[in-house]
Write an enzyme that holds these catalytic residues in place. Structure first.
Site, PDB file in Angstrom:
ATOM      1  N   GLY A  42       2.450   1.648   2.572  1.00  0.00           N
ATOM      2  CA  GLY A  42       2.096   0.299   2.114  1.00  0.00           C
ATOM      3  C   GLY A  42       0.970  -0.333   2.920  1.00  0.00           C
ATOM      4  O   GLY A  42       0.290  -1.234   2.440  1.00  0.00           O
ATOM      5  N   GLU A  70       4.801   8.855   1.866  1.00  0.00           N
ATOM      6  CA  GLU A  70       5.993   8.568   1.064  1.00  0.00           C
ATOM      7  C   GLU A  70       6.752   9.788   0.559  1.00  0.00           C
ATOM      8  O   GLU A  70       7.980   9.816   0.588  1.00  0.00           O
ATOM      9  CB  GLU A  70       5.623   7.658  -0.131  1.00  0.00           C
ATOM     10  CG  GLU A  70       5.313   6.218   0.252  1.00  0.00           C
ATOM     11  CD  GLU A  70       3.859   5.973   0.596  1.00  0.00           C
ATOM     12  OE1 GLU A  70       3.125   6.951   0.801  1.00  0.00           O
ATOM     13  OE2 GLU A  70       3.453   4.801   0.646  1.00  0.00           O
ATOM     14  N   GLU A  78      -2.111   0.971   1.356  1.00  0.00           N
ATOM     15  CA  GLU A  78      -2.204   0.324   0.041  1.00  0.00           C
ATOM     16  C   GLU A  78      -2.711  -1.124   0.184  1.00  0.00           C
ATOM     17  O   GLU A  78      -3.507  -1.604  -0.621  1.00  0.00           O
ATOM     18  CB  GLU A  78      -0.833   0.378  -0.656  1.00  0.00           C
ATOM     19  CG  GLU A  78      -0.451   1.815  -1.021  1.00  0.00           C
ATOM     20  CD  GLU A  78       0.994   1.978  -1.447  1.00  0.00           C
ATOM     21  OE1 GLU A  78       1.896   1.616  -0.660  1.00  0.00           O
ATOM     22  OE2 GLU A  78       1.236   2.450  -2.563  1.00  0.00           O
TER      23      GLU A  78
END
Ligand code: CAA
Length: 260
Positions: free
Chosen positions: A111, A134, A114
């Site tokens: 994240g 992930e 991201e």
């Protein structure tokens, strides 16, 4: 709203948002995502702010991903909501009127990468590390990584990162176009501020419309993108800044843009 997980500082017409959970390497739990969403909404509505910098606190991490401790017990329905909460924040940053510079000061994993990818420009410190771990956790990149990474670096490179979970350093991220520039750790924030100040000195409406044309254009075919560009180009000609900027050039002088 009182913030517990982020800090917002102001320097002239720049806002600096720092994610402030250094003990968890600034991992994004729901509370932090909600605070960031609130903070970015406030900045979007603040016409005095012309550029935003996003960074992480502490010595070694920008953001080490979504908070695995919070995520681990989620049901599929809760996981979908969590992914959507992340998407809402990433999309808000991407469509924020003002440009957002990520100052990636260490780990940008999952994240965290991201989040950096939702920003307009990524600057990295020499110790920065990037990756999408992930699938090594039995999940997948759920805050836009499967969509933004291929758009940024191409599907071959994105697939390699997303499927192998390899972590790359700042040099390699630079070579694949994931980061714009690399600086020694102690210079990173100063360089980000200098860049934000440079952007802030330009005509704010033109800056914001340029950002929106770039972001929109990425999801449009060339002709539709050009149609949008012609619209926003025309809009700048209804501003005082256009009149003053062009006049100043011709008079061999400068102007202070007012954002009107
Ligand atoms: N979530 C929750 N806590 C985290 C975290 C995360 N993503 N990353 C680090 N932390 C915590 C650690 O649990 C540790 O806490 P304690 O001190 O209480 O044990 C603390 O931060 C320091 O971390 P480490 O001791 O592990 O530090 P290190 O220097 O040895 O390793 C690291 C650093 C390589 C970044 C390692 O912490 C790591 O691998 N973190 C997880 C990275 C990751 O897998 N990110 C993806 C998350 S999933 C995701 O993001 C999904 C999505 O797209 C929505």
């Amino acid at each position: 709203m009182t913030y517990e997980n982020i800090l917002i500082d102001y320097q002239d017409q720049i806002a600096i948002i720092t994610i402030n959970r250094p003990k968890a390497l600034n991992a994004l739990n729901s509370a932090t995502i909600q605070e960031l969403t609130h903070g970015f909404h406030e900045l979007a509505a603040d016409s005095n702010i012309r550029a935003v910098i996003l960074t992480g606190s502490g010595e070694k991490s920008f953001v080490a991903g979504a908070d695995i401790a919070e995520m681990s017990e989620k049901s599929p329905i809760e996981a979908r909501h969590f992914s959507q909460l992340g998407h809402k924040l990433m999309n808000l940053i991407e469509t924020l009127p003002q440009p957002v510079i990520a100052a990636v000061n260490g780990f940008a994993l999952g994240g965290g990468l991201e989040l950096a990818m939702a920003c307009d420009i990524r600057l990295a410190s020499t110790n920065a590390k990037f990756g999408q771990p992930e699938v090594g956790l039995g999940i997948l990149a759920g805050f836009g990584g499967t969509q933004r990474l291929p758009r940024l670096v191409g599907s071959g490179r994105a697939s390699e990162l997303l499927l192998t979970t390899d972590i790359i350093n700042a040099e390699e991220a630079f070579r694949m176009g994931l980061v714009n520039r690399i600086y020694p750790k102690e210079e990173l924030l100063g360089q980000a501020i200098d860049m934000a100040k440079k952007i802030s000195s330009k005509a704010p409406i033109a800056v914001q419309l340029t950002k929106s044309a770039i972001v929109k254009g990425e999801n449009l075919d060339l002709l539709s993108g050009q149609a949008y560009e012609a619209e926003v180009f025309a809009q700048t000609f209804s501003t005082e800044d256009q009149k003053n900027g062009c006049k100043a050039f011709l008079a061999k002088t400068t102007t202070d843009y007012q954002g009107r």
